[in-house]
Design a protein around this motif. Structure first.
Motif, PDB file in Angstrom:
ATOM      1  N   GLY A 367       0.627  -1.344  -0.002  1.00 24.68           N
ATOM      2  CA  GLY A 367      -0.062  -0.092  -0.007  1.00 24.68           C
ATOM      3  C   GLY A 367       0.828   1.310  -0.095  1.00 24.68           C
ATOM      4  O   GLY A 367       0.136   2.322   0.176  1.00 24.68           O
ATOM      5  N   ASP A 368       1.989   1.139  -0.308  1.00 24.62           N
ATOM      6  CA  ASP A 368       2.967   2.240   0.021  1.00 24.62           C
ATOM      7  C   ASP A 368       2.982   3.043  -1.238  1.00 24.62           C
ATOM      8  O   ASP A 368       3.068   4.293  -1.037  1.00 24.62           O
ATOM      9  CB  ASP A 368       4.443   2.008   0.258  1.00 24.62           C
ATOM     10  CG  ASP A 368       4.636   1.253   1.462  1.00 24.62           C
ATOM     11  OD1 ASP A 368       4.554   1.984   2.567  1.00 24.62           O
ATOM     12  OD2 ASP A 368       5.241   0.083   1.899  1.00 24.62           O
ATOM     13  N   LEU A 369       2.761   2.359  -2.568  1.00 22.96           N
ATOM     14  CA  LEU A 369       2.696   3.374  -3.610  1.00 22.96           C
ATOM     15  C   LEU A 369       1.272   4.215  -3.573  1.00 22.96           C
ATOM     16  O   LEU A 369       1.451   5.522  -3.848  1.00 22.96           O
ATOM     17  CB  LEU A 369       2.540   2.599  -4.832  1.00 22.96           C
ATOM     18  CG  LEU A 369       2.769   3.268  -6.168  1.00 22.96           C
ATOM     19  CD1 LEU A 369       3.841   4.398  -6.172  1.00 22.96           C
ATOM     20  CD2 LEU A 369       2.475   2.276  -7.445  1.00 22.96           C
ATOM     21  N   ASP A 370       0.250   3.562  -3.167  1.00 18.46           N
ATOM     22  CA  ASP A 370      -0.985   4.304  -3.258  1.00 18.46           C
ATOM     23  C   ASP A 370      -1.035   5.628  -2.259  1.00 18.46           C
ATOM     24  O   ASP A 370      -1.567   6.681  -2.377  1.00 18.46           O
ATOM     25  CB  ASP A 370      -2.207   3.352  -3.064  1.00 18.46           C
ATOM     26  CG  ASP A 370      -2.570   2.622  -4.230  1.00 18.46           C
ATOM     27  OD1 ASP A 370      -1.899   2.088  -4.765  1.00 18.46           O
ATOM     28  OD2 ASP A 370      -3.857   2.300  -4.136  1.00 18.46           O
ATOM     29  N   ALA A 371      -0.238   5.187  -1.049  1.00 16.78           N
ATOM     30  CA  ALA A 371      -0.269   6.359   0.132  1.00 16.78           C
ATOM     31  C   ALA A 371       0.671   7.414  -0.457  1.00 16.78           C
ATOM     32  O   ALA A 371       0.141   8.629  -0.172  1.00 16.78           O
ATOM     33  CB  ALA A 371       0.262   5.526   1.237  1.00 16.78           C
ATOM     34  N   TRP A 372       1.727   6.927  -1.035  1.00 13.36           N
ATOM     35  CA  TRP A 372       2.849   7.977  -1.569  1.00 13.36           C
ATOM     36  C   TRP A 372       2.001   9.011  -2.515  1.00 13.36           C
ATOM     37  O   TRP A 372       1.944  10.115  -2.730  1.00 13.36           O
ATOM     38  CB  TRP A 372       4.043   7.421  -2.016  1.00 13.36           C
ATOM     39  CG  TRP A 372       4.627   8.240  -3.021  1.00 13.36           C
ATOM     40  CD1 TRP A 372       4.878   7.953  -4.450  1.00 13.36           C
ATOM     41  CD2 TRP A 372       5.342   9.451  -2.868  1.00 13.36           C
ATOM     42  NE1 TRP A 372       5.851   9.183  -5.064  1.00 13.36           N
ATOM     43  CE2 TRP A 372       6.094   9.842  -3.935  1.00 13.36           C
ATOM     44  CE3 TRP A 372       5.630  10.038  -1.429  1.00 13.36           C
ATOM     45  CZ2 TRP A 372       6.924  11.270  -3.783  1.00 13.36           C
ATOM     46  CZ3 TRP A 372       6.524  11.362  -1.618  1.00 13.36           C
ATOM     47  CH2 TRP A 372       7.214  11.644  -2.581  1.00 13.36           C
ATOM     48  N   TYR A 373       1.507   8.502  -3.596  1.00 12.66           N
ATOM     49  CA  TYR A 373       0.775   9.093  -4.482  1.00 12.66           C
ATOM     50  C   TYR A 373      -0.260   9.916  -4.162  1.00 12.66           C
ATOM     51  O   TYR A 373      -0.419  10.954  -4.847  1.00 12.66           O
ATOM     52  CB  TYR A 373       0.405   8.151  -5.895  1.00 12.66           C
ATOM     53  CG  TYR A 373       0.257   8.868  -7.118  1.00 12.66           C
ATOM     54  CD1 TYR A 373       1.411   9.566  -7.436  1.00 12.66           C
ATOM     55  CD2 TYR A 373      -0.713   8.762  -8.149  1.00 12.66           C
ATOM     56  CE1 TYR A 373       1.216  10.477  -8.714  1.00 12.66           C
ATOM     57  CE2 TYR A 373      -0.685   9.320  -9.186  1.00 12.66           C
ATOM     58  CZ  TYR A 373       0.433  10.023  -9.469  1.00 12.66           C
ATOM     59  OH  TYR A 373       0.331  10.698 -10.954  1.00 12.66           O
ATOM     60  N   GLN A 374      -1.164   9.450  -3.353  1.00  9.01           N
ATOM     61  CA  GLN A 374      -2.240  10.345  -2.928  1.00  9.01           C
ATOM     62  C   GLN A 374      -1.774  11.455  -2.268  1.00  9.01           C
ATOM     63  O   GLN A 374      -2.422  12.614  -2.253  1.00  9.01           O
ATOM     64  CB  GLN A 374      -3.105   9.396  -1.896  1.00  9.01           C
ATOM     65  CG  GLN A 374      -3.771   8.435  -2.632  1.00  9.01           C
ATOM     66  CD  GLN A 374      -4.849   7.672  -1.680  1.00  9.01           C
ATOM     67  OE1 GLN A 374      -4.460   7.439  -0.450  1.00  9.01           O
ATOM     68  NE2 GLN A 374      -5.589   6.768  -2.154  1.00  9.01           N
ATOM     69  N   ARG A 375      -0.592  11.547  -1.380  1.00 12.60           N
ATOM     70  CA  ARG A 375      -0.139  12.373  -0.504  1.00 12.60           C
ATOM     71  C   ARG A 375       0.426  13.182  -1.528  1.00 12.60           C
ATOM     72  O   ARG A 375       0.386  14.619  -1.311  1.00 12.60           O
ATOM     73  CB  ARG A 375       1.038  11.971   0.567  1.00 12.60           C
ATOM     74  CG  ARG A 375       1.758  12.840   1.196  1.00 12.60           C
ATOM     75  CD  ARG A 375       2.386  12.532   2.499  1.00 12.60           C
ATOM     76  NE  ARG A 375       3.496  11.552   1.983  1.00 12.60           N
ATOM     77  CZ  ARG A 375       4.774  12.016   1.971  1.00 12.60           C
ATOM     78  NH1 ARG A 375       4.870  13.456   1.951  1.00 12.60           N
ATOM     79  NH2 ARG A 375       5.688  11.346   1.549  1.00 12.60           N
ATOM     80  N   ILE A 376       1.312  12.906  -2.451  1.00  8.83           N
ATOM     81  CA  ILE A 376       2.166  13.774  -3.251  1.00  8.83           C
ATOM     82  C   ILE A 376       1.404  14.620  -4.251  1.00  8.83           C
ATOM     83  O   ILE A 376       1.667  15.761  -4.720  1.00  8.83           O
ATOM     84  CB  ILE A 376       3.250  13.232  -3.948  1.00  8.83           C
ATOM     85  CG1 ILE A 376       4.598  14.294  -4.380  1.00  8.83           C
ATOM     86  CG2 ILE A 376       2.775  12.287  -4.910  1.00  8.83           C
ATOM     87  CD1 ILE A 376       5.222  14.786  -3.218  1.00  8.83           C
ATOM     88  N   GLN A 377       0.163  13.981  -4.640  1.00  8.89           N
ATOM     89  CA  GLN A 377      -0.472  14.620  -5.899  1.00  8.89           C
ATOM     90  C   GLN A 377      -1.173  15.867  -5.122  1.00  8.89           C
ATOM     91  O   GLN A 377      -1.541  16.929  -5.666  1.00  8.89           O
ATOM     92  CB  GLN A 377      -1.731  13.624  -6.380  1.00  8.89           C
ATOM     93  CG  GLN A 377      -1.213  12.761  -7.051  1.00  8.89           C
ATOM     94  CD  GLN A 377      -2.379  11.945  -8.074  1.00  8.89           C
ATOM     95  OE1 GLN A 377      -3.579  11.884  -7.474  1.00  8.89           O
ATOM     96  NE2 GLN A 377      -2.450  11.720  -9.208  1.00  8.89           N
ATOM     97  N   ARG A 378      -1.633  15.779  -3.766  1.00  4.90           N
ATOM     98  CA  ARG A 378      -2.420  16.968  -3.078  1.00  4.90           C
ATOM     99  C   ARG A 378      -0.927  17.994  -3.094  1.00  4.90           C
ATOM    100  O   ARG A 378      -1.364  19.254  -2.999  1.00  4.90           O
ATOM    101  CB  ARG A 378      -2.625  16.296  -1.663  1.00  4.90           C
ATOM    102  CG  ARG A 378      -4.025  15.693  -1.496  1.00  4.90           C
ATOM    103  CD  ARG A 378      -4.678  15.522  -0.174  1.00  4.90           C
ATOM    104  NE  ARG A 378      -3.749  14.848   0.746  1.00  4.90           N
ATOM    105  CZ  ARG A 378      -3.636  13.466   0.927  1.00  4.90           C
ATOM    106  NH1 ARG A 378      -4.280  12.853   0.322  1.00  4.90           N
ATOM    107  NH2 ARG A 378      -2.647  13.173   1.853  1.00  4.90           N
ATOM    108  N   ASP A 379       0.111  17.574  -2.708  1.00  7.64           N
ATOM    109  CA  ASP A 379       1.275  18.660  -2.542  1.00  7.64           C
ATOM    110  C   ASP A 379       1.384  19.097  -3.873  1.00  7.64           C
ATOM    111  O   ASP A 379       1.534  20.521  -3.965  1.00  7.64           O
ATOM    112  CB  ASP A 379       2.489  17.993  -2.161  1.00  7.64           C
ATOM    113  CG  ASP A 379       3.471  18.795  -1.494  1.00  7.64           C
ATOM    114  OD1 ASP A 379       3.098  19.800  -1.586  1.00  7.64           O
ATOM    115  OD2 ASP A 379       4.364  18.294  -0.844  1.00  7.64           O
ATOM    116  N   TYR A 380       1.546  18.257  -5.169  1.00  5.96           N
ATOM    117  CA  TYR A 380       1.575  19.130  -6.122  1.00  5.96           C
ATOM    118  C   TYR A 380       0.524  20.226  -6.646  1.00  5.96           C
ATOM    119  O   TYR A 380       0.871  21.239  -7.211  1.00  5.96           O
ATOM    120  CB  TYR A 380       1.612  17.828  -7.401  1.00  5.96           C
ATOM    121  CG  TYR A 380       2.840  16.873  -7.375  1.00  5.96           C
ATOM    122  CD1 TYR A 380       4.035  17.553  -6.980  1.00  5.96           C
ATOM    123  CD2 TYR A 380       2.829  15.714  -7.918  1.00  5.96           C
ATOM    124  CE1 TYR A 380       5.269  16.661  -6.762  1.00  5.96           C
ATOM    125  CE2 TYR A 380       3.873  14.656  -8.009  1.00  5.96           C
ATOM    126  CZ  TYR A 380       5.181  15.538  -7.605  1.00  5.96           C
ATOM    127  OH  TYR A 380       6.228  14.711  -7.456  1.00  5.96           O
TER     128      TYR A 380
END
Length: 498
Positions: A367-380
Motif C-alpha cells: 500500500g506504499d505506492l497508493d499512500a505516496w501518490y495520494q499524498r504527493i498529488q495533493r502537494d503538487y
C-alpha cells in the motif's frame, strides 16, 4: 585592426534591468552592441579594460564571452584577443576534409539529434519531468531491498520471461484502482520505462517509413523513438477548445496514432476522448497507442484505451510516480498480441531487473505506492497553484495551464516571442524550463515554456516562483526575445519603451 569603443557597451549595460544577474546583463549588452554598434571583425578591448569600465569580475566577463562565442557572435584566438562576427558566417576551425565528411551516423540518428531532446540539466528550479525525489519514502524502499533476499530466490538474478509475475498482478490491480481498467495479467508486459514501451510498439507494429500521427505540440521523447525506428511522425495541431486540425492529416495510410493519456503533455491540460476518437475516425490508424504520462486517478474518462480492443495499447511508467532512476514501466496490449510481443521483447532486449521488479511489487502490495501518490498529488496541486498565481501576472503570458495534481505545467506566451531564447536567458539565472515551440509541428506557431514543480516545495517554492515571475517579466521586455515578432507588436514595444 580596428578596436571598438567601450562607450556603447557601457551605455547598453547600464540600461539592463537590475533584476537580471550581472552575467545576463553583460551578455545582453554585448549582444546589442555587436548587432547595432560594433562592425563585423572588430577587435574588443582587453578583458582587463572591459572589467574595469563595467565594474564586473573577470570570471563574469569570461562566462558572457564564452556564451556569445558558442552562439557565433564572437570568436577568439589564444593570446591574441576577441573579435566580433555574425553567426551566419561560421568560422571554420576544422579542415575542409573534416567539414565535407559526413558524421558516421545513420540518417535516423541525425534526425533524432537534430530535434528537441533530453536536457543535459536534470536538476534545478522548475526543471520539467522530474518528480519530488527528495520526499520519496526511500527508507522503506531500501528496507524492501534488504527483505527481498537473493539467497532465498536466486532466480531474481537471472533473466525473466515476460516480467515478474507478482509485479504484473500488482500492476493489474493498480490499473483497476487508479485507471478503471480491467485487464488480464497476460496482457501486461514489464518494460524499462515509457520509451522502452514505445520502442517495442514501433518495432512490433510498424515498418520503416510507415506513418505515425501525433498531436502538436508533442512529447519529444515519443517523437524521437519513432524517428529512431525509421517511422515518419506527422504532428497534427490540437487545441483544447477546437480539437485537431484534421486538414493536416497525411494522405498516406496511418499505421499508428499516438496520444498522451488523460493529461496532455506538454500543454498540461485534460485531453479529450471525443477529439481522439474524431482523429482516429478521420485517419483510421492500424494501431492506437496511449501514453499515460501523468494522471490524477479521477480523470480516466479521457482515456481512449479499451483493453478488449484488438488494436489499442497503453504504455505507462513508474518514473513519474516515484523516481526517474527506477526505469520500470508497463505496456498493456491486446490479448492476441501478448504472446508475440512478449517473445519479441525477450529476443531483442532480453529481460532482467527481477530484483527491482520484486521490490516494486512488494512496495505496491504493502500500500506504499497508493499512500505516496495520494499524498504527493495533493502537494503538487498546491505547488502548481503557487506558480500559476505568480506567472499569470506577467505581461506577455497568454495563459498558464490550470493547476493539476501533476508535476508539469505549461506557460503559453504571445505569438512571436522566441521561447528558446527566453529559456536560455532563464537558464542563466538557474531557472530551468523547456521551450514549447520546438515540439510544435509545421504551421503550429504556439510558443511557451514547460515547467515542473517536483523539485521545489514550501518556502523555497514561494521564493523561486516569485523570482521566476520577476525574471520572466524582465526577459520578455527585451528586444532580443522578440526578433520574430510582427511589425504591430514591435511598434507596441517601441511605444511602451518611449
Amino acid at each position: 585592426m580596428e578596436q571598438v569603443a567601450i562607450s556603447p557597451l557601457i551605455e547598453r549595460y547600464t540600461r539592463q534591468s537590475l533584476a537580471l544577474g550581472k552575467q545576463v546583463r553583460l551578455e545582453q549588452a554585448l549582444l546589442e552592441v555587436i548587432r547595432h554598434d560594433w562592425p563585423i571583425g572588430a577587435k574588443l578591448p582587453s578583458h582587463r579594460s572591459l572589467c574595469s569600465a563595467l565594474g564586473v569580475a573577470r570570471n563574469t566577463l569570461a562566462m558572457a564571452i564564452k556564451s556569445l562565442i558558442s552562439e557565433g557572435y564572437l570568436h577568439t584566438g589564444h593570446g591574441q584577443g576577441t573579435w566580433t562576427r555574425r553567426p551566419h558566417h561560421p568560422q571554420r576551425l576544422m579542415s575542409q576534409a573534416a567539414v565535407t565528411t559526413p558524421l558516421p551516423l545513420s540518417e535516423r540518428a541525425r534526425k533524432v539529434l537534430d530535434g528537441q531532446g533530453a536536457s543535459l540539466i536534470q536538476s534545478g528550479a522548475f526543471v520539467p519531468g522530474i518528480p519530488d525525489i527528495a520526499r520519496f519514502p526511500m527508507r522503506k524502499w531500501r528496507q524492501l531491498y534488504a527483505s527481498v533476499t537473493v539467497p532465498h530466490n536466486a532466480l531474481l538474478l537471472s533473466y525473466s520471461s515476460g516480467g515478474y509475475g507478482p509485479l504484473k498482478r500488482e500492476i493489474r490491480d493498480f490499473l483497476r484502482r487508479w485507471r478503471n481498467i480491467e485487464c488480464d495479467t497476460q496482457q501486461i508486459i514489464i518494460t524499462e520505462g515509457t520509451h522502452h514501451g514505445i520502442e517495442l510498439c514501433a518495432l512490433a507494429l510498424a515498418d520503416t517509413e510507415q506513418h505515425v500521427v501525433m498531436e502538436s505540440p508533442c512529447y519529444w521523447g515519443a517523437r524521437n523513438v519513432f524517428l529512431a525506428a525509421g517511422l515518419q511522425p506527422h504532428l497534427i495541431p490540437w487545441r483544447p477548445d477546437a480539437g485537431h486540425e484534421l486538414t493536416r492529416l497525411p494522405t498516406a495510410p496511418v499505421q499508428m496514432a499516438y496520444f498522451t493519456g488523460s493529461h496532455h503533455y506538454p500543454l498540461s491540460v485534460p485531453t479529450s476522448r471525443e477529439d481522439k476518437m474524431a482523429l482516429c475516425e478521420a485517419c483510421q490508424p492500424a494501431y492506437i497507442l496511449e501514453d499515460d504520462y501523468e494522471f490524477s486517478g479521477d480523470d480516466f474518462q479521457a482515456l481512449l484505451f479499451d483493453p478488449e480492443s484488438d488494436n489499442q495499447l497503453l504504455v505507462g511508467s513508474f518514473s513519474k510516480l516515484m523516481f526517474p532512476g527506477l526505469r520500470l514501466g508497463y505496456l498493456v496490449v491486446p490479448k492476441a498480441l501478448a504472446g508475440p510481443m512478449n517473445r519479441l521483447r525477450s529476443e531483442v532486449f532480453r529481460e532482467g531487473r527481477m530484483l527491482d521488479q520484486a521490490v516494486l511489487a512488494q512496495f505496491i502490495a504493502d500500500g506504499d505506492l497508493d499512500a505516496w501518490y495520494q499524498r504527493i498529488q495533493r502537494d503538487y496541486l498546491g505547488r502548481q497553484q503557487v506558480v500559476h498565481d505568480q506567472l499569470r501576472q506577467v505581461k506577455g503570458v497568454v495563459s498558464v495551464s490550470p493547476p493539476t495534481r501533476g508535476i508539469s505545467l505549461c506557460v503559453q506566451l504571445e505569438e512571436g516571442i522566441d521561447d528558446q531564447r527566453v529559456a536560455q536567458l532563464l537558464m542563466k539565472e538557474h531557472l530551468i524550463v523547456r521551450p514549447l515551440s520546438p515540439v510544435c509541428g509545421p504551421g503550429d506557431t504556439r510558443c511557451g515554456l514547460v515547467l515542473g514543480v517536483g523539485m521545489l516545495a514550501g518556502d523555497s517554492l514561494v521564493s523561486e516562483a516569485a523570482r521566476l515571475r520577476r525574471t520572466l517579466d524582465t526577459v520578455l521586455k527585451l528586444r532580443d526575445v522578440r526578433l520574430r515578432s510582427s511589425p504591430a507588436s514591435t511598434n507596441a514595444m517601441e511605444k511602451q519603451g518611449e
